[in-house]
Scaffold this active site. Structure first.
Site, PDB file in Angstrom:
ATOM      1  N   TYR A 148     -23.882 -10.796 -14.860  1.00  0.00           N
ATOM      2  CA  TYR A 148     -23.561 -12.197 -14.602  1.00  0.00           C
ATOM      3  C   TYR A 148     -24.187 -13.077 -15.680  1.00  0.00           C
ATOM      4  O   TYR A 148     -25.303 -12.824 -16.130  1.00  0.00           O
ATOM      5  CB  TYR A 148     -24.137 -12.650 -13.257  1.00  0.00           C
ATOM      6  CG  TYR A 148     -23.602 -11.949 -12.039  1.00  0.00           C
ATOM      7  CD1 TYR A 148     -22.660 -12.565 -11.212  1.00  0.00           C
ATOM      8  CD2 TYR A 148     -24.072 -10.683 -11.673  1.00  0.00           C
ATOM      9  CE1 TYR A 148     -22.197 -11.941 -10.065  1.00  0.00           C
ATOM     10  CE2 TYR A 148     -23.605 -10.049 -10.534  1.00  0.00           C
ATOM     11  CZ  TYR A 148     -22.665 -10.685  -9.729  1.00  0.00           C
ATOM     12  OH  TYR A 148     -22.212 -10.055  -8.604  1.00  0.00           O
ATOM     13  N   HIS A 156     -19.106 -15.925 -11.229  1.00  0.00           N
ATOM     14  CA  HIS A 156     -18.690 -14.551 -10.927  1.00  0.00           C
ATOM     15  C   HIS A 156     -19.200 -13.615 -12.026  1.00  0.00           C
ATOM     16  O   HIS A 156     -19.415 -14.037 -13.159  1.00  0.00           O
ATOM     17  CB  HIS A 156     -17.163 -14.463 -10.844  1.00  0.00           C
ATOM     18  CG  HIS A 156     -16.569 -15.180  -9.677  1.00  0.00           C
ATOM     19  ND1 HIS A 156     -16.522 -14.640  -8.415  1.00  0.00           N
ATOM     20  CD2 HIS A 156     -15.992 -16.412  -9.592  1.00  0.00           C
ATOM     21  CE1 HIS A 156     -15.935 -15.489  -7.588  1.00  0.00           C
ATOM     22  NE2 HIS A 156     -15.605 -16.583  -8.274  1.00  0.00           N
ATOM     23  N   LYS A 193     -12.763  -8.498 -14.468  1.00  0.00           N
ATOM     24  CA  LYS A 193     -13.967  -8.243 -15.243  1.00  0.00           C
ATOM     25  C   LYS A 193     -13.588  -7.517 -16.529  1.00  0.00           C
ATOM     26  O   LYS A 193     -12.578  -6.824 -16.583  1.00  0.00           O
ATOM     27  CB  LYS A 193     -14.967  -7.394 -14.451  1.00  0.00           C
ATOM     28  CG  LYS A 193     -15.371  -8.036 -13.128  1.00  0.00           C
ATOM     29  CD  LYS A 193     -16.403  -7.247 -12.404  1.00  0.00           C
ATOM     30  CE  LYS A 193     -16.541  -7.707 -10.968  1.00  0.00           C
ATOM     31  NZ  LYS A 193     -16.529  -9.141 -10.767  1.00  0.00           N
TER      32      LYS A 193
END
Length: 258
Positions: A148, A156, A193
């Protein structure tokens, strides 16, 4: 794929309260109180005072589990977290299961005995922490860690992290075939991600003591899928054409595009 902040003021809050400052405050507090963590299986338990509990939460070290006593809170630290506080920040002493204080060398050897790949994992963890990334377990997403930009309450996680070794493939035996890479990148895309592979180069060093890992180096690779629709003048392409293109770009801190 950049940071996804959780509120319109989150980025400003993170800028005003940088993670490096929070970790420094935690380090100072733990040193001042001569804090001790209790080794318990594959984790370390820390009874934190009220101020320290706030700092541990802000710095994202460990998980609160239950109240220790009045004005104290138990935190459960992972092996990498505990060793980072003990060795890298030098702000936490470790008490073994025999109730005796352990030195760094003893703690290191015990961590290796309980987790054979601990040296590689720790190098990857500390590499990101030193860069002021918040690093948490990635087991929920099938990876080693997630990283993070700041506190998870504000942003997020940006990267799904796999720790890899010199011989190729990650330390858990994944990424040894292209099908593994495709599966992992698709999963990362599904949870928004970027896959980050940290390749640990031991440079001929062993793992006999913590000082060995200081001579390890880390090569960073980001891996993402390539969408040919974004790279062509004609955007009216058949959907099936987007599934079987592979392009690789390589560098010291490079990127694989799949």
């Amino acid at each position: 794929m950049g940071p996804r902040w959780k509120g319109k003021d989150s980025e400003a809050k993170a800028f005003k309260d940088p993670m490096s400052k929070i970790v420094w405050e935690l380090q100072s507090s733990l040193i001042q109180s001569e804090s001790q963590g209790l080794l318990c299986g594959c984790s370390v338990l820390l009874a934190a005072e009220a101020e320290q509990a706030v700092l541990l939460n802000r710095a994202c070290f460990g998980e609160p589990i239950s109240a220790a006593e009045k004005d104290k809170q138990w935190f459960q630290l992972g092996l990498e977290e505990a060793f980072y506080l003990c060795y890298s920040l030098k702000c936490l002493n470790i008490v073994g299961e025999d109730k005796c204080l352990m030195n760094v060398e003893e703690f290191w050897l015990l961590m290796k005995s309980r987790k054979a790949i601990f040296p590689d994992f720790y190098k990857g963890y500390s590499h990101l922490r030193m860069k002021n990334w918040v690093v948490k377990s990635g087991s929920r997403y099938g990876v080693d860690f997630v990283a993070y930009r700041h506190h998870p309450a504000l942003v997020h996680s940006e990267f799904a992290v796999l720790v890899s070794t010199e011989g190729g493939g990650d330390v858990n035996g994944r990424l040894r075939m292209w099908s593994d890479v495709h599966c992992t990148t698709r999963l990362c895309g599904g949870v928004v991600k970027t896959l980050l592979v940290l390749n640990i180069n031991k440079n001929g060093q062993g793992a006999f003591s913590p000082s060995c890992i200081e001579k390890y180096t880390v090569d960073e690779r980001t891996v993402r899928r390539w969408n040919p629709e974004k790279c062509r003048e004609d955007h009216t392409v058949v959907e099936s054409e987007t599934n079987n293109h592979t392009v690789i770009e390589n560098g010291t801190k490079g990127e694989f595009i799949i």
